[in-house]
Design a protein around this motif. Structure first.
Motif, PDB file in Angstrom:
ATOM      1  N   VAL A 173      52.163  51.195  24.300  1.00  0.00           N
ATOM      2  CA  VAL A 173      53.255  51.319  25.279  1.00  0.00           C
ATOM      3  C   VAL A 173      53.258  52.724  25.877  1.00  0.00           C
ATOM      4  N   ARG A 174      53.078  53.732  25.032  1.00  0.00           N
ATOM      5  CA  ARG A 174      53.024  55.114  25.545  1.00  0.00           C
ATOM      6  C   ARG A 174      51.857  55.289  26.525  1.00  0.00           C
ATOM      7  N   GLY A 204      50.445  52.939  28.247  1.00  0.00           N
ATOM      8  CA  GLY A 204      50.803  52.193  29.452  1.00  0.00           C
ATOM      9  C   GLY A 204      51.743  52.976  30.348  1.00  0.00           C
ATOM     10  N   ASN A 205      52.707  53.666  29.742  1.00  0.00           N
ATOM     11  CA  ASN A 205      53.620  54.495  30.534  1.00  0.00           C
ATOM     12  C   ASN A 205      52.869  55.611  31.248  1.00  0.00           C
ATOM     13  N   ASN A 206      51.926  56.233  30.550  1.00  0.00           N
ATOM     14  CA  ASN A 206      51.117  57.283  31.181  1.00  0.00           C
ATOM     15  C   ASN A 206      50.301  56.725  32.338  1.00  0.00           C
ATOM     16  N   ASN A 212      51.119  54.169  34.162  1.00  0.00           N
ATOM     17  CA  ASN A 212      52.063  53.930  35.268  1.00  0.00           C
ATOM     18  C   ASN A 212      52.357  55.221  36.028  1.00  0.00           C
ATOM     19  N   GLN A 213      52.519  56.319  35.311  1.00  0.00           N
ATOM     20  CA  GLN A 213      52.755  57.599  35.968  1.00  0.00           C
ATOM     21  C   GLN A 213      51.547  58.018  36.801  1.00  0.00           C
ATOM     22  N   ARG A 268      51.502  55.875  39.926  1.00  0.00           N
ATOM     23  CA  ARG A 268      52.495  56.343  40.902  1.00  0.00           C
ATOM     24  C   ARG A 268      51.997  57.604  41.612  1.00  0.00           C
TER      25      ARG A 268
END
Length: 110
Positions: A42-43, A45-47, A49-50, A53
């Motif tokens: 999850v971490r 995946g968040n990176n 996503n950043q 963006r």
């Protein structure tokens, strides 16, 4: 006995009874290692996503993106593959060890 089984499943007595009567599956146990791995994914995946963006913003502004879209797609594909492999491994472990699960402190519910 029902109260203890409901607590062990992490469900209310009413929810445990509903699932039992309707033959719905109870939540399956996940090992601490699997939970830690999912959290790390999850971490990651968040990176990603950043990065996505930031990449999209850079492309819109006409500047060099921090990564190229094909690299993000490769990362996404790898994460999905790892997730599928973890799911199949966890299912095999649960199927093999289902009767041996006694230590409530070493495992959590999904």
């Amino acid at each position: 006995m029902i109260k203890l089984k409901a607590q062990d499943a992490g469900l209310s007595i009413a929810e445990f009874t509903r699932r039992s009567v309707l033959l719905k599956p109870l939540p399956r146990r996940l090992s601490k290692i699997t939970l830690a791995t999912y959290r790390e994914l999850v971490r990651i995946g968040n990176n990603i996503n950043q990065l996505t963006r930031a990449t999209n913003t850079a492309i819109k502004m006409g500047v060099q993106p921090p990564v190229y879209p094909y690299q993000l797609q490769e990362l996404r594909n790898l994460l999905q593959q790892i997730g599928r492999e973890l799911s199949s491994i966890e299912t095999e472990v649960i199927d093999d060890d289902d009767d041996d699960i006694d230590d409530e402190d070493s495992e959590e519910w999904e």
